[in-house]
Structure formats: C-alpha cells, structure tokens
Motif scaffolding. Structure first.
Motif, PDB file in Angstrom:
ATOM      1  N   THR A 201       0.927  -1.263   0.215  1.00  0.00           N
ATOM      2  CA  THR A 201       0.006   0.144   0.389  1.00  0.00           C
ATOM      3  C   THR A 201       1.082   1.548   0.020  1.00  0.00           C
ATOM      4  O   THR A 201       0.612   2.096  -0.635  1.00  0.00           O
ATOM      5  CB  THR A 201      -0.880  -0.161   1.084  1.00  0.00           C
ATOM      6  OG1 THR A 201      -1.783  -0.916   0.901  1.00  0.00           O
ATOM      7  CG2 THR A 201      -1.876   1.260   1.487  1.00  0.00           C
ATOM      8  N   ARG A 204       2.362   1.843  -3.044  1.00  0.00           N
ATOM      9  CA  ARG A 204       1.785   2.051  -4.651  1.00  0.00           C
ATOM     10  C   ARG A 204       1.401   3.637  -4.141  1.00  0.00           C
ATOM     11  O   ARG A 204       1.482   4.552  -4.897  1.00  0.00           O
ATOM     12  CB  ARG A 204       0.669   1.173  -4.528  1.00  0.00           C
ATOM     13  CG  ARG A 204       0.384   0.159  -5.072  1.00  0.00           C
ATOM     14  CD  ARG A 204      -0.618  -0.638  -5.042  1.00  0.00           C
ATOM     15  NE  ARG A 204      -1.782  -0.931  -4.261  1.00  0.00           N
ATOM     16  CZ  ARG A 204      -1.651  -1.862  -3.498  1.00  0.00           C
ATOM     17  NH1 ARG A 204      -1.016  -2.751  -3.336  1.00  0.00           N
ATOM     18  NH2 ARG A 204      -2.896  -1.411  -2.539  1.00  0.00           N
ATOM     19  N   HIS A 205       1.254   4.062  -2.787  1.00  0.00           N
ATOM     20  CA  HIS A 205       0.726   5.279  -2.722  1.00  0.00           C
ATOM     21  C   HIS A 205       2.114   6.697  -3.563  1.00  0.00           C
ATOM     22  O   HIS A 205       1.626   6.947  -3.640  1.00  0.00           O
ATOM     23  CB  HIS A 205       0.781   5.844  -1.430  1.00  0.00           C
ATOM     24  CG  HIS A 205       0.471   7.079  -0.769  1.00  0.00           C
ATOM     25  ND1 HIS A 205      -0.520   7.607  -0.498  1.00  0.00           N
ATOM     26  CD2 HIS A 205       0.777   7.731  -0.471  1.00  0.00           C
ATOM     27  CE1 HIS A 205      -0.725   9.349  -0.565  1.00  0.00           C
ATOM     28  NE2 HIS A 205       0.486   8.940  -0.043  1.00  0.00           N
ATOM     29  N   GLU A 207       4.390   6.003  -5.564  1.00  0.00           N
ATOM     30  CA  GLU A 207       4.454   5.295  -6.927  1.00  0.00           C
ATOM     31  C   GLU A 207       3.452   5.716  -8.535  1.00  0.00           C
ATOM     32  O   GLU A 207       4.188   6.994  -8.943  1.00  0.00           O
ATOM     33  CB  GLU A 207       4.700   3.831  -7.336  1.00  0.00           C
ATOM     34  CG  GLU A 207       5.321   3.439  -7.101  1.00  0.00           C
ATOM     35  CD  GLU A 207       5.438   1.527  -7.323  1.00  0.00           C
ATOM     36  OE1 GLU A 207       5.884   0.565  -7.149  1.00  0.00           O
ATOM     37  OE2 GLU A 207       3.698   1.635  -7.327  1.00  0.00           O
ATOM     38  N   ARG A 208       2.199   7.051  -6.874  1.00  0.00           N
ATOM     39  CA  ARG A 208       1.439   7.590  -7.546  1.00  0.00           C
ATOM     40  C   ARG A 208       2.199   9.088  -7.658  1.00  0.00           C
ATOM     41  O   ARG A 208       2.043   9.691  -8.985  1.00  0.00           O
ATOM     42  CB  ARG A 208       0.318   7.593  -6.645  1.00  0.00           C
ATOM     43  CG  ARG A 208      -0.466   6.210  -7.843  1.00  0.00           C
ATOM     44  CD  ARG A 208      -2.074   5.935  -6.868  1.00  0.00           C
ATOM     45  NE  ARG A 208      -2.327   6.173  -5.565  1.00  0.00           N
ATOM     46  CZ  ARG A 208      -2.071   5.315  -4.462  1.00  0.00           C
ATOM     47  NH1 ARG A 208      -2.440   3.604  -5.066  1.00  0.00           N
ATOM     48  NH2 ARG A 208      -2.640   5.374  -3.325  1.00  0.00           N
ATOM     49  N   GLN A 209       2.376   9.352  -6.585  1.00  0.00           N
ATOM     50  CA  GLN A 209       3.222  10.469  -6.420  1.00  0.00           C
ATOM     51  C   GLN A 209       4.597  10.879  -7.393  1.00  0.00           C
ATOM     52  O   GLN A 209       4.788  11.991  -7.619  1.00  0.00           O
ATOM     53  CB  GLN A 209       3.456  10.876  -4.897  1.00  0.00           C
ATOM     54  CG  GLN A 209       1.972  11.050  -4.038  1.00  0.00           C
ATOM     55  CD  GLN A 209       2.531  10.593  -2.532  1.00  0.00           C
ATOM     56  OE1 GLN A 209       3.258  12.346  -1.839  1.00  0.00           O
ATOM     57  NE2 GLN A 209       2.586   9.845  -2.199  1.00  0.00           N
ATOM     58  N   GLY A 211       5.264   9.744  -9.784  1.00  0.00           N
ATOM     59  CA  GLY A 211       4.557   9.080 -11.383  1.00  0.00           C
ATOM     60  C   GLY A 211       3.668  10.594 -11.773  1.00  0.00           C
ATOM     61  O   GLY A 211       3.852  11.147 -13.368  1.00  0.00           O
ATOM     62  N   ARG A 212       3.322  11.377 -10.714  1.00  0.00           N
ATOM     63  CA  ARG A 212       3.351  13.011 -10.953  1.00  0.00           C
ATOM     64  C   ARG A 212       4.380  13.765 -10.906  1.00  0.00           C
ATOM     65  O   ARG A 212       3.903  15.521 -10.678  1.00  0.00           O
ATOM     66  CB  ARG A 212       2.207  13.328 -10.100  1.00  0.00           C
ATOM     67  CG  ARG A 212       0.853  12.118 -10.078  1.00  0.00           C
ATOM     68  CD  ARG A 212      -0.041  12.944  -9.203  1.00  0.00           C
ATOM     69  NE  ARG A 212      -0.342  13.302  -8.247  1.00  0.00           N
ATOM     70  CZ  ARG A 212      -0.562  11.926  -7.076  1.00  0.00           C
ATOM     71  NH1 ARG A 212      -1.134  10.856  -8.007  1.00  0.00           N
ATOM     72  NH2 ARG A 212      -1.055  12.156  -6.233  1.00  0.00           N
TER      73      ARG A 212
END
Length: 425
Positions: A201, A204-205, A207-209, A211-212
C-alpha cells in the motif's frame, strides 16, 4: 529588564518541507486546523510578567484568569488577519497595526519560518535569528541522520530516494521498520510497516506521487526495542556557545506525543553522562557551524539492551519538553515537580473548557502556584468533535501525579454534555 514578545505558529515543519516531496499515507490530525493554530497559546508558560504573547486566536478569559492565579500572567493579544494565515504572515503584513507598541522589546519565537524575520522587523523587535533556509535545513531528519552516521553513533537510518528502494530496504530489514518523512512531527510523517500488504500500500502510494513528479525522500529506520524515550534541551547562542538546559522523559503513543516529565533519579544518573553530554555538544557545534542559533530539542531513546541512542532526531525550535522544563522551574520553587500532559478527548460543541475549569475549581484541584494541582494550558485546542487538552500536573516528586491525572480524565467525562438525539435522527 527589557520585556519580551512571544509568538509563533506550531506547524513550522509544514513551512520547511519542500512542496515537491512525496508524502506517506496519513490520517487527519486531531483537532483540525483550528486546534493546530491554537497550540501557540502554550507559549504562555515561558512568559514572564509584563511580557506580551501574540496568538492566532483569543484565549478563553477564564483560562487567562486561572493561569494568572498560578503565576503565568503575560498580556495575551490575538493578532488580526485572515483565519488561514499564520501569526507570522499576519504580523509580516500588518506589522503592529491594532497591537500594543513593542518597539525595542526582545523577541522569543517558537521557530524561524520564512515570514518570521519580516514579522520581527515590522514589530521593531530585537532578536538574533538564523535564516529560514538554515533553520529548514537543520530541522530535516536527513540532516540529523547524516550527523549520526558521520559520528558513528547508534540509531542511524538509511535514506531511500525511490519507491523501489523503500520496498527493498523494508523487505531486507530484520523485523518491523519505521518510515520517516524528513519533516514529520508529532506522529504525522512516521509510519510503522508491519506487513507485506501494508508495504504494498505504501509503495503504491509513493509510486502514484512519483508518477506526478514528486521526489521520494524517506528515512528507513529499524523499530527500536525502546525502554524509554527522552529529550535533551540546549540553547545555541551567538559565538557557538551551547548552553545545557536539561533532560525530560517523553511519553509517546505510536509516535504521537502524550506528555513530558522529569526523569527518575535512576534514569537521570544513567542518561546524563559525560559521554551523552559530549554527543549533545557535538550536535550544538554542528548546528552553530550551519549558522543556527536558538532553542534545540534532541530526541533520544534508551533501548532495552542498554544502548543509548543520544540523537534520534533534532528539533531546532521550541518544544513541548522545553515548556515542561519551564513549568518545572515554577514547580521547583514550591517544592513540587511538573508533568506536561496531552490528552485526546471527545469534545461536544459548547464551553468545554469552562465546564472543566469549574469542575476542577469545585474539586479544589486547580494549581494556584503553591500546592499540588492541575493547570490547563490552552483553550483553542479543545475543538469538536475531537480535540486535545494540554495540561500540567504539579505534584510532589514521585507521588500524587497519577492520581491527579486520573481525576482530570474523570472530570472530562463527567462534564461532557450528553448528546440528545431527535426522534427523527
């Protein structure tokens, strides 16, 4: 003697933290924005009579009277300005408009934020402050961790700069680990990873950031088997003079602050050693070399295997432990000791603090400056539906503190209004 103006927002870490850093998953802070704004009311404990305390919101009149009866009697004035603006931002913009004339007075700030220097100048105060850039740098846990690693001290963490590194370091660790944001504070920005699912979790949290476009900068530290948390307090003055202020026992629950108090004689003898003082002197010298002057709290741990982690984190600002030391000085003058406590409690809309003050008074439990008792320290932190009560317990060393604290809990429950539901709810 020149009087002093005290002010400062307690969310300094938010001002120091680079905007492009990725964040750990976190729950909302207890008390919300208003509760955090009103933490500056705690600065009253360090004020001398005749000093001025500038706050984000007015302090409850009843509490002002209770504090004055205990010997804490600064003039307290709320700084006008937009609700979402910090005290520093309001002062930097408005200066002394609508405030008492204090030009030539000394300044005592909670911390140095980007607007602090401008606020001091607009008020015409006298202060020797480090720059906001220096203060931000030395308050990063990356800075203190580099200091620990460079000195070969126990307690070092490893810096991870990608989600993949976070995963690898956690999976390779022998046991649970703690992930720390470089500017996390009071339980926010520290996360204990206890399972592969939780690690997934978190990754993934991140990685999303990432990616931005966000940067990952997290410290990966073993979950130490601690026997005791403590803090050491110093003042770094001009000319690299480091003044020792004292040590405190720290009570934490899952990294969140719950209180400070005196170490027992046995604990003090084991921790306040020449070796520990030498390490703290190194911290002070390193801060001075960076250009920092001001109050410092160094968090430490005493592990169950006997290891002393003298430097877990460095907080180059005022701190709850410092407030406790200041309160303990008052207590010592009448043969008592002081414990500073933070209690999270349900709060129903209404005069929660007024009800508590009345109940404490009726039970003859309020501290009046000369015998054991309890002293609430802030009014605005008791925000519905869940707020925080900060209070001091004054008791004889080694006796009476637990009973007084338990009575506060009983009175909080007894004075809380009962919610009455309508038939249609």
């Amino acid at each position: 003697m020149t009087a002093t103006v005290h002010f400062g927002s307690f969310d300094a870490e938010a001002a120091w933290r680079p905007a492009d850093l990725a964040r750990l998953p976190a729950s909302p802070a207890v008390g919300g924005n208003r509760g955090n704004r009103c933490l500056d009311q705690l600065l009253a404990v360090g004020c001398a009579p005749g000093d001025l305390l500038l706050t984000a919101e007015p302090m409850d009149d009843g509490l002002v009277e209770v504090l004055a009866a205990a010997g804490i009697a600064p003039r307290i004035v709320a700084v006008p300005g937009p609700e979402d603006a910090t005290v520093e931002e309001r002062l930097a913009t408005l200066g002394d408009v609508g405030l008492p004339q204090v030009r030539g007075w000394a300044a005592a700030v909670y911390s140095v934020r980007p607007e602090t220097s401008a606020a001091v100048q607009r008020l015409g105060l006298v202060a020797t402050l480090p720059t906001a850039e220096v203060t931000a740098r030395v308050n990063s846990k990356v800075w203190s961790n580099d200091l620990v690693r460079g000195a070969g001290l126990p307690g070092a963490a490893v810096l991870a700069s990608t989600p993949r590194q976070v995963r690898r370091l956690v999976e390779d660790a022998d046991g649970d680990v703690v992930l720390k944001d470089p500017y996390g504070v009071a339980g926010l920005g520290a996360l204990r990873v206890t399972s592969p699912r939780m690690l997934d979790t978190v990754v993934r949290h991140l990685e999303r950031q990432a990616g931005r476009g966000a940067r990952v900068e997290l410290l990966v530290q073993p979950l130490f088997d601690e026997a005791l948390s403590f803090s050491t307090h110093i003042e770094v003055g001009p000319g690299a003079i480091v003044r020792w202020r004292g040590m405190r026992h720290v009570d934490n629950a899952e990294f969140a602050y719950r209180g400070s108090g005196p170490l027992s004689p046995e604990q003090h003898a084991s921790l306040d050693t020449p070796a520990h003082r030498e390490v703290i002197a190194q911290v002070g010298a390193a801060l001075a070399a960076e250009g920092y002057t001001g109050p410092v709290c160094v968090d430490g741990l005493w592990l169950r295997d006997g290891t002393v982690v003298s430097v877990l984190e460095v907080n180059a600002r005022r701190s709850m432990g410092l407030f406790n030391l200041q309160l303990d000085q008052r207590a010592g003058a009448v043969g008592l000791s002081c414990w500073l406590r933070c209690r999270t409690t349900p709060v129903v809309a209404g005069d929660a603090l007024g009800r508590l003050l009345s109940a404490l008074d009726e039970a003859d439990l309020l501290f009046r400056g000369d015998r054991p008792g309890v002293l609430p320290l802030a009014s605005g932190t008791l925000t519905p539906p869940r707020g925080r009560l900060f209070f001091a317990v004054f008791a004889s060393p080694g006796a009476g503190r637990a009973a007084l604290e338990a009575k506060v809990g009983d009175l909080l429950s007894a004075t809380r209004p009962i919610r009455v539901s309508s038939p249609d709810s």
